[in-house]
Motif scaffolding. Structure first.
Motif, PDB file in Angstrom:
ATOM      1  N   TYR A   1       0.660  -1.236   0.061  1.00 38.05           N
ATOM      2  CA  TYR A   1      -0.008  -0.082  -0.039  1.00 38.05           C
ATOM      3  C   TYR A   1       0.805   1.317   0.010  1.00 38.05           C
ATOM      4  O   TYR A   1       0.828   2.027  -0.719  1.00 38.05           O
ATOM      5  N   LYS A   2       1.923   1.255   0.694  1.00 34.13           N
ATOM      6  CA  LYS A   2       2.788   2.348   0.853  1.00 34.13           C
ATOM      7  C   LYS A   2       3.497   2.603  -0.394  1.00 34.13           C
ATOM      8  O   LYS A   2       3.495   3.794  -0.742  1.00 34.13           O
ATOM      9  N   ILE A   3       4.017   1.369  -1.087  1.00 30.86           N
ATOM     10  CA  ILE A   3       4.600   1.714  -2.449  1.00 30.86           C
ATOM     11  C   ILE A   3       3.709   2.140  -3.464  1.00 30.86           C
ATOM     12  O   ILE A   3       4.344   2.942  -4.010  1.00 30.86           O
ATOM     13  N   LYS A   4       2.823   1.879  -3.247  1.00 33.84           N
ATOM     14  CA  LYS A   4       1.563   2.453  -4.322  1.00 33.84           C
ATOM     15  C   LYS A   4       1.512   3.903  -4.047  1.00 33.84           C
ATOM     16  O   LYS A   4       1.008   4.768  -5.064  1.00 33.84           O
ATOM     17  N   LYS A   5       1.055   4.246  -2.778  1.00 35.64           N
ATOM     18  CA  LYS A   5       0.896   5.454  -2.502  1.00 35.64           C
ATOM     19  C   LYS A   5       2.076   6.494  -2.987  1.00 35.64           C
ATOM     20  O   LYS A   5       1.849   7.462  -3.387  1.00 35.64           O
TER      21      LYS A   5
ATOM     22  N   ILE B   1       4.537  -1.906  -9.058  1.00 36.36           N
ATOM     23  CA  ILE B   1       4.925  -3.344  -8.682  1.00 36.36           C
ATOM     24  C   ILE B   1       4.441  -4.278  -9.503  1.00 36.36           C
ATOM     25  O   ILE B   1       3.757  -4.164 -10.124  1.00 36.36           O
ATOM     26  N   ILE B   2       5.482  -5.259 -10.030  1.00 41.17           N
ATOM     27  CA  ILE B   2       5.117  -6.422 -10.936  1.00 41.17           C
ATOM     28  C   ILE B   2       5.200  -7.639  -9.921  1.00 41.17           C
ATOM     29  O   ILE B   2       5.817  -7.701  -8.735  1.00 41.17           O
ATOM     30  N   GLY B   3       4.776  -8.947 -10.416  1.00 48.49           N
ATOM     31  CA  GLY B   3       5.015 -10.011  -9.691  1.00 48.49           C
ATOM     32  C   GLY B   3       6.039 -10.848 -10.323  1.00 48.49           C
ATOM     33  O   GLY B   3       5.987 -10.818 -11.651  1.00 48.49           O
ATOM     34  N   HIS B   4       6.546 -11.741  -9.611  1.00 49.44           N
ATOM     35  CA  HIS B   4       7.776 -12.529 -10.504  1.00 49.44           C
ATOM     36  C   HIS B   4       7.188 -14.103 -10.071  1.00 49.44           C
ATOM     37  O   HIS B   4       7.233 -14.542  -8.722  1.00 49.44           O
ATOM     38  N   GLY B   5       6.861 -14.720 -11.265  1.00 54.97           N
ATOM     39  CA  GLY B   5       6.437 -16.167 -11.097  1.00 54.97           C
ATOM     40  C   GLY B   5       4.935 -16.258 -11.043  1.00 54.97           C
ATOM     41  O   GLY B   5       4.310 -15.461 -10.146  1.00 54.97           O
ATOM     42  N   ALA B   6       4.414 -17.141 -11.733  1.00 53.18           N
ATOM     43  CA  ALA B   6       3.096 -17.425 -11.610  1.00 53.18           C
ATOM     44  C   ALA B   6       2.982 -18.732 -11.037  1.00 53.18           C
ATOM     45  O   ALA B   6       2.236 -19.487 -11.992  1.00 53.18           O
TER      46      ALA B   6
ATOM     47  N   ASP C   1      -5.674 -11.056  -0.689  1.00 53.11           N
ATOM     48  CA  ASP C   1      -6.586  -9.909  -1.594  1.00 53.11           C
ATOM     49  C   ASP C   1      -5.534  -9.076  -2.268  1.00 53.11           C
ATOM     50  O   ASP C   1      -5.662  -7.640  -1.887  1.00 53.11           O
ATOM     51  N   ILE C   2      -4.849  -9.510  -2.968  1.00 47.09           N
ATOM     52  CA  ILE C   2      -3.921  -8.639  -3.866  1.00 47.09           C
ATOM     53  C   ILE C   2      -4.241  -9.082  -5.149  1.00 47.09           C
ATOM     54  O   ILE C   2      -4.001 -10.247  -5.675  1.00 47.09           O
ATOM     55  N   GLY C   3      -4.256  -8.037  -6.075  1.00 48.32           N
ATOM     56  CA  GLY C   3      -4.753  -8.165  -7.473  1.00 48.32           C
ATOM     57  C   GLY C   3      -4.137  -7.082  -8.441  1.00 48.32           C
ATOM     58  O   GLY C   3      -2.913  -6.697  -7.990  1.00 48.32           O
ATOM     59  N   LYS C   4      -4.859  -6.948  -9.326  1.00 42.60           N
ATOM     60  CA  LYS C   4      -4.476  -5.893 -10.487  1.00 42.60           C
ATOM     61  C   LYS C   4      -4.213  -4.583 -10.003  1.00 42.60           C
ATOM     62  O   LYS C   4      -3.466  -3.605 -10.331  1.00 42.60           O
ATOM     63  N   GLU C   5      -4.851  -4.221  -9.011  1.00 44.72           N
ATOM     64  CA  GLU C   5      -4.846  -2.920  -8.458  1.00 44.72           C
ATOM     65  C   GLU C   5      -3.422  -2.453  -7.732  1.00 44.72           C
ATOM     66  O   GLU C   5      -2.833  -1.662  -7.568  1.00 44.72           O
ATOM     67  N   THR C   6      -2.714  -3.667  -7.619  1.00 44.62           N
ATOM     68  CA  THR C   6      -1.499  -3.758  -6.919  1.00 44.62           C
ATOM     69  C   THR C   6      -0.148  -3.932  -7.872  1.00 44.62           C
ATOM     70  O   THR C   6       0.734  -3.383  -8.148  1.00 44.62           O
ATOM     71  N   LEU C   7      -0.823  -5.221  -8.591  1.00 44.48           N
ATOM     72  CA  LEU C   7       0.464  -5.961  -9.421  1.00 44.48           C
ATOM     73  C   LEU C   7      -0.030  -5.385 -10.960  1.00 44.48           C
ATOM     74  O   LEU C   7      -0.994  -5.937 -11.553  1.00 44.48           O
ATOM     75  N   ASP C   8       0.903  -4.579 -11.671  1.00 44.78           N
ATOM     76  CA  ASP C   8       0.680  -4.503 -12.897  1.00 44.78           C
ATOM     77  C   ASP C   8       0.499  -5.867 -13.879  1.00 44.78           C
ATOM     78  O   ASP C   8      -0.204  -5.746 -14.876  1.00 44.78           O
TER      79      ASP C   8
ATOM     80  N   LEU D   1       7.308  -8.540  -6.627  1.00 45.87           N
ATOM     81  CA  LEU D   1       7.005  -9.305  -5.465  1.00 45.87           C
ATOM     82  C   LEU D   1       7.083 -10.696  -5.967  1.00 45.87           C
ATOM     83  O   LEU D   1       6.590 -11.275  -6.978  1.00 45.87           O
ATOM     84  N   ILE D   2       8.041 -11.471  -5.420  1.00 49.22           N
ATOM     85  CA  ILE D   2       8.374 -12.928  -5.831  1.00 49.22           C
ATOM     86  C   ILE D   2       7.422 -13.854  -5.271  1.00 49.22           C
ATOM     87  O   ILE D   2       7.442 -14.306  -4.211  1.00 49.22           O
ATOM     88  N   LEU D   3       6.316 -14.339  -6.162  1.00 48.09           N
ATOM     89  CA  LEU D   3       5.616 -15.026  -5.839  1.00 48.09           C
ATOM     90  C   LEU D   3       5.861 -16.412  -5.923  1.00 48.09           C
ATOM     91  O   LEU D   3       5.547 -17.545  -5.078  1.00 48.09           O
TER      92      LEU D   3
END
Ligand code: JHZ
Ligand code: ZN
Length: 417
Positions: free
Chosen positions: A314-318, A323-328, A340-347, A383-385
């Motif tokens: 939240y702080k990073i987005k503010k 932010i992107i995710g690493h690995g699906a 509850d993390i989705g498109k609003e956080t990870l491009d 974010l390394i998933l």
């Protein structure tokens, strides 16, 4: 399970059959975590299935409360292990260990259950063993066969075990890595192994270790595909019940902490004591793996990680950072669901698996691209998933780091690198 049933509720322990089951974690309902979507399916409502865990008060076995029909999960499978160097090293090591145990590997049939794209059997083939893969994923069986690893596109059960013995003969070694936890009927697993293995044959399996899961907060490895979370005490009960014995155990770093177990038939003889097995069972007891309190504390720790990670993101987005995710991985979808993390956080997410690229994650619908995208993109955080491959991922993406990019590792604790 009946052919047309989608889901069944677990009423008794799948090892000891006790009905004394205690629910200690409820992750809510979500789509199957390997249910990646094509763009055109994004507006179709996804089916959700409950995701929660039981602890068996009688034998200590940890298992899901519901079983989703395997046909829904495994007929078309997108996960392949061969993209990860760590996995290939582990397979090579496993093949080497087994080859040393077998008297004459050149005359042996090695059968791999859940053989995926044939990557483990390739190593056995290099020792000149005769190999056969079994995997219900038709897409993968085709690829493996094309690559020289004969593969039967079948579920592993007694009926198919008989079919296979008829066609291929008995196996000198049966391997099963990261697949036993996917199978509902554990008694049938041993009956089928018994049908397929020759008298002196060995059965080797690997799966994530419950002790690591609990101590390293790996809650996201809990998902519909993984019906079982094994520790050695209940596993050994199962092994003995079917006339087998454990002849070797090894802890591995793979997948955040796994165990490799070798078994053979007791053949009426008295069980030989295995020191590592005895040591690990006493370690499990010391660490509280057979006390419900341990699991309640585990569930509490997840809430803490959730708050910490959400606050950080939240702080990073503010600060208007990207932010992107690493690995699906499948586990990433569980983490995104529960936190509850989705498109609003990870491009978007980058993943090295060609089959996943171009698709969207289930439920949260985050788009997946190839690693290339990150090379030209100005993301600030990743974010390394796939946290189990953090080292491999960070070393592949040194450029991102050089440009000032930072990695966030969520499990076992939130860490920024
Ligand atoms: P990964 C799998 O779970 C599947 P998953 C299965 N259900 C199982 O039992 C467990 O393993 C144990 C990508 N990646 O293996 C590839 C990169 O992008 O942790 C994968 O999509 N770059 C059978 O799905 C994902 O990360 C890389 O450099 O949770 C990792 O998936 C590397 C190394 C991987 O599993
Ligand atoms: Zn039990």
């Amino acid at each position: 399970m009946e052919k047309n049933t989608e889901i069944r509720k677990v009423e008794k322990c799948r090892i000891c059959e006790s009905k004394n089951l205690h629910k200690f974690l409820d992750l809510g309902s979500m789509p199957i975590p390997n249910g990646f979507l094509k763009q055109e399916s994004l507006n179709i409502k996804e089916k959700k299935y409950p995701l929660a865990c039981f602890f068996c008060n009688s034998c200590g076995f940890v298992q899901l409360t519901h079983v989703v029909n395997p046909k829904i999960m495994f007929t078309n499978y997108v996960y392949i292990p061969s993209g990860a160097r760590v996995m290939m090293n582990n397979f090579s090591n496993l093949a080497n260990q087994v080859s040393k145990k077998l008297k004459n590997i050149k005359k042996s049939l090695v059968v791999d259950i859940g053989s995926n794209d044939g990557s483990l059997l390739k190593f056995f083939k290099s020792y000149n063993a005769k190999v056969l893969g079994i995997d219900p994923a038709k897409n993968l069986a085709k690829i493996a066969t094309k690559n020289g690893i004969p593969t039967e596109a079948l579920l592993f059960n007694e009926k198919n075990a008989k079919k296979i013995v008829k066609k291929w003969g008995k196996a000198t070694a049966i391997t099963a890595t990261n697949v036993i936890a996917h199978i509902d009927d554990l008694h049938e697993v041993f009956k089928s192994v018994d049908l397929m293995l020759d008298d002196e044959g060995i059965f080797v399996t690997e799966f994530p270790y419950l002790l690591d899961l609990v101590e390293k907060n790996q809650f996201d490895t809990i998902y519909h595909e993984h019906l079982s979370y094994f520790s050695l005490k209940p596993w050994n009960l199962l092994v003995e019940k079917f006339g087998f014995e454990i002849i070797g155990v090894r802890r591995l770093l793979i997948h955040g902490g796994s165990i490799r177990i070798m078994h053979k038939r007791k053949n009426g003889k008295k069980t030989t004591k295995n020191k590592t097995l005895e040591y690990l069972i006493s370690l499990e007891e010391d660490r509280g793996l057979y006390k419900i309190k341990t699991y309640e504390n585990f569930a509490k720790r997840l809430e803490k990680i959730k708050t910490e990670l959400k606050n950080l993101l939240y702080k990073i987005k503010k600060d208007k950072k990207k932010i992107i995710g690493h690995g699906a991985p499948a586990k990433g979808n569980v983490l995104m669901h529960y936190f509850d993390i989705g498109k609003e956080t990870l491009d978007y997410i980058v993943d090295s698996t060609p089959y996943k690229q171009g698709l969207f994650t289930p439920e949260k619908h985050v788009p997946i691209y190839s690693d290339e995208k990150l090379k030209t993109d100005e993301a600030d955080y990743s974010l390394i998933l796939a946290w189990n491959f953090s080292d491999e991922i960070m070393s592949k993406h040194r450029g991102f780091k050089k440009r000032g990019g930072k990695f966030i590792i969520p499990i076992p604790e939130v860490k920024i690198i």
